[in-house]
Write an enzyme that holds these catalytic residues in place. Structure first.
Site, PDB file in Angstrom:
ATOM      1  N   LYS A   1     -26.833   0.859  -7.615  1.00  0.00           N
ATOM      2  CA  LYS A   1     -26.631   2.263  -7.982  1.00  0.00           C
ATOM      3  C   LYS A   1     -27.811   2.839  -8.758  1.00  0.00           C
ATOM      4  O   LYS A   1     -28.235   3.969  -8.520  1.00  0.00           O
ATOM      5  CB  LYS A   1     -25.350   2.378  -8.814  1.00  0.00           C
TER       6      LYS A   1
ATOM      7  N   ASP B   1     -22.804   6.007  -2.600  1.00  0.00           N
ATOM      8  CA  ASP B   1     -21.783   5.790  -1.565  1.00  0.00           C
ATOM      9  C   ASP B   1     -22.296   6.200  -0.196  1.00  0.00           C
ATOM     10  O   ASP B   1     -22.113   5.484   0.795  1.00  0.00           O
ATOM     11  CB  ASP B   1     -20.514   6.570  -1.906  1.00  0.00           C
TER      12      ASP B   1
ATOM     13  N   THR C   1      -4.942  10.793  -0.090  1.00  0.00           N
ATOM     14  CA  THR C   1      -6.241  10.591   0.569  1.00  0.00           C
ATOM     15  C   THR C   1      -6.447  11.548   1.740  1.00  0.00           C
ATOM     16  O   THR C   1      -5.507  12.156   2.242  1.00  0.00           O
ATOM     17  CB  THR C   1      -6.360   9.152   1.124  1.00  0.00           C
TER      18      THR C   1
ATOM     19  N   HIS D   1       0.816  -1.215   0.000  1.00  0.00           N
ATOM     20  CA  HIS D   1       0.000   0.000   0.000  1.00  0.00           C
ATOM     21  C   HIS D   1       0.854   1.273   0.000  1.00  0.00           C
ATOM     22  O   HIS D   1       0.359   2.360  -0.336  1.00  0.00           O
ATOM     23  CB  HIS D   1      -0.903  -0.013   1.238  1.00  0.00           C
TER      24      HIS D   1
END
Length: 624
Positions: free
Chosen positions: A406, A417, A452, A327
């Protein structure tokens, strides 16, 4: 993304990097205001007043000085967070990263032309590798389309880290080495590593200036597999990468001291484009249940994965695939992009190679035979023992909610979401009887080298809605009103976080400035409410939307008593991966959680609709 990948473009992949805006430093006042709001669900009145006083003291005192230092840093760096985040979130972490940091997920080829079938491992593997290597060439030539939101380009730097990238262990801090170069920048490695039964091989995927074809790659893989099947297993040096980081660093140093050639071989693995893992396992998988293969991808044989590589492509004996990736160099959207690309290419070609079967005269793969002694073998055995012990404590379930997805949520003007996030909050609240501090990933790729930010999904508004759902005396109108308030709050937070107005990374920066200045840790960060609300990486719910494509993945929870929720949303379904500890969390909660997720999805939409026929449909879904 589908349209972006399908069409060619005159734009170069990395052409906008120099023109992207710098990552901004948020307002101190605004960040502290948002922080105070985020701790409310976890505090009684007395605790909140105490924290409020601590925050006010911080804002009027040391906080302002730290903010000025941070602003000065931001003048010198286009992304003031980048180095800090890489170190604090990944490279300074000492726990075994293969299980606790890496992300992984199964490929979805089984849903169309590649259902599980013994005897297809190598043929399918050669085709899959060929598509992946074509993606590598798109990056080399800068022909991969720039990701955009509308007409706004996003940062593409993380795509440089997909190939020819590896983490290297250090005694106190690891490092990331990236060997990738575009064609205009110069030479880039062009070999891959293949791991099979504890042994390691390498071969170049370019021959006479051309990329190998699938039949040529198949010939190389067949040679390796046959050799490994007729000869003893190797020592499994790769298992050392699953060890605690400092122990792995010391074991690596010792391995190099035995023979300088060991370093040469380590560097060949580090610089390889990717690691292709020939796994003898044959995990069960169906389009409705990816649980077993997802578990194997995340916790499988450590002797055939190089845990520090940016890309391990795992090929199981039944022709099923997955990937396991470090990651540190990049976030999940990179692997989502290439996974979708490969899946689409396999679908378009119906899983077959239709080109020439001719195989050129290509050098055979080279085996990397490490010099090992009794100590190295003991280190390998110890690494495997701790790995399997920790892996056995993880439980993973992939649950497909198929009543709607969705298409229907967007039709009702609900963000898909946010819909899932509120369902998770209600499920946790019903299961545990209290709010659950929650991390959701927001991307900051509008900015130079952005990665992020944290969206704290457990808001005051979400908790009020959960409480109303638990109170039978609350009217349907009131429940709907509170639900829409929770939706609006979450949507605003996501927008703020994506546009540089989040507060968690800002607070991290302030704490690191204090550390660099050798100042005492500000009381803000030692206040019990800081960690109880999730600060310092203590979120009980670790969640992320993988996207709206047929790609899935998972990471272990942040804390031992927590849950990992990773989901992708399709037109008519939501595929949810739930991961947690067997001994500390799941236990008797796992099956109730599955049922509650189903109930919460249905209730969430039920409360928003007035159509009687659909209400009946959802109620039948819940009862089922």
């Amino acid at each position: 993304m589908e349209n972006q990948l399908a069409k060619s473009t005159e734009e170069r992949t990395f052409q906008y990097q120099d023109s992207l805006p710098s990552l901004p430093v948020p307002s101190l006042e605004e960040s502290l205001k948002k922080y105070l709001e985020s701790v409310k669900p976890f505090a009684n009145e007395e605790e909140y007043k105490k924290t409020e006083a601590i925050v006010q003291k911080f804002q009027n005192g040391i906080g302002e000085k730290l903010q000025q230092k941070l602003l000065e840093r931001a003048k010198e760096k286009r992304n003031w967070l980048e180095d800090w985040w890489l170190n604090v979130a990944y490279l300074d972490v000492r726990i075994p990263s293969q299980l606790h940091v890496n992300f992984g997920g199964p490929a979805s080829h089984i849903e169309h032309y590649w259902p599980p079938k013994e005897g297809t491992q190598l043929e399918r593997g050669s085709i899959s590798l060929w598509h992946i290597l074509n993606y590598w060439q798109l990056l080399r030539k800068e022909k991969l389309p720039v990701h955009k939101v509308g007409n706004t380009p996003l940062d593409m730097n993380q795509f440089r880290m997909l190939f020819a990238t590896c983490k290297v262990p250090g005694i106190t801090r690891d490092s990331v080495i990236n060997y990738f170069r575009t064609e205009s920048e110069g030479h880039c490695p062009s070999h891959i590593a293949v791991m099979c039964r504890g042994r390691v091989f390498v071969f170049d995927v370019m021959h006479e200036g051309c990329l190998m074809t699938p039949p040529e790659i198949l010939r190389q893989l067949t040679y390796i597999q046959k050799k490994c099947r007729r000869e003893p297993d190797g020592p499994g040096v790769a298992a050392l990468t699953s060890e605690e980081r400092t122990r792995w660093a010391k074991a690596r140093e010792y391995l190099i001291s035995l023979n300088p050639e060991n370093l040469t071989m380590l560097e060949k693995i580090q610089s390889s484009l990717l690691v292709f893992c020939l796994d003898d396992g044959s995990p069960r998988v169906t389009p409705e249940d990816y649980s077993q293969v997802a578990t194997k991808v995340l916790t499988g044989d450590p002797t055939v994965r190089w845990g520090d590589k940016s890309y391990n492509l795992i090929s199981f004996s039944n022709g099923v695939f997955g990937c396991n990736c470090d990651h540190a160099p990049y976030d999940a959207m990179v692997i989502v992009s290439i996974s979708y690309y490969v899946d689409q290419k396999i679908f378009e070609s119906e899983g077959r190679w239709t080109g020439s079967d001719k195989v050129r005269d290509i050098p055979l793969p080279e085996e990397l035979v490490f010099t090992v002694d009794e100590k190295v073998l003991n280190d390998i055995n110890q690494a495997k023992a701790q790995y399997f012990k920790q892996a056995s404590d993880l439980q993973l379930l992939v649950y497909a909610f198929t009543s709607f997805g969705k298409k229907l949520t967007k039709k009702k003007k609900l963000h898909p979401d946010t819909f899932v996030q509120l369902a998770l909050q209600l499920a946790y609240y019903r299961l545990h009887g209290r709010p659950g501090c929650c991390y959701e990933t927001a991307m900051t790729r509008y900015f130079y080298h952005g990665r992020t930010e944290t969206v704290r999904s457990c808001t005051v508004e979400a908790v009020r809605w959960c409480q109303s759902m638990q109170d039978p005396s609350t009217s349907l109108f009131e429940q709907q009103h509170r639900m829409l308030e929770a939706f609006a709050k979450h949507n605003k937070m996501m927008k703020d976080c994506s546009t540089g107005k989040g507060f968690d990374r800002h607070l991290l920066g302030l704490s690191l400035i204090a550390k660099e200045e050798c100042l005492p840790v500000p009381e803000l960060f030692t206040d019990p409410l800081f960690s109880r609300s999730g600060g310092g990486g203590n979120f009980v719910l670790s969640t992320s939307l993988i996207g709206y494509l047929r790609v899935q993945g998972v990471v272990v929870p942040m804390v031992r008593n927590g849950y990992g929720f990773f989901y992708h949303i399709r037109d008519d379904s939501v595929i949810l991966m739930v991961l947690s500890s067997v001994t500390c969390c799941m236990g008797n909660y796992f099956l109730p959680l599955r049922r509650l997720m189903r109930i919460c999805f249905s209730f969430l939409l039920l409360r928003h609709l007035s159509n009687q026929s659909f209400r009946c449909f959802v109620q039948s879904t819940v009862s089922g």
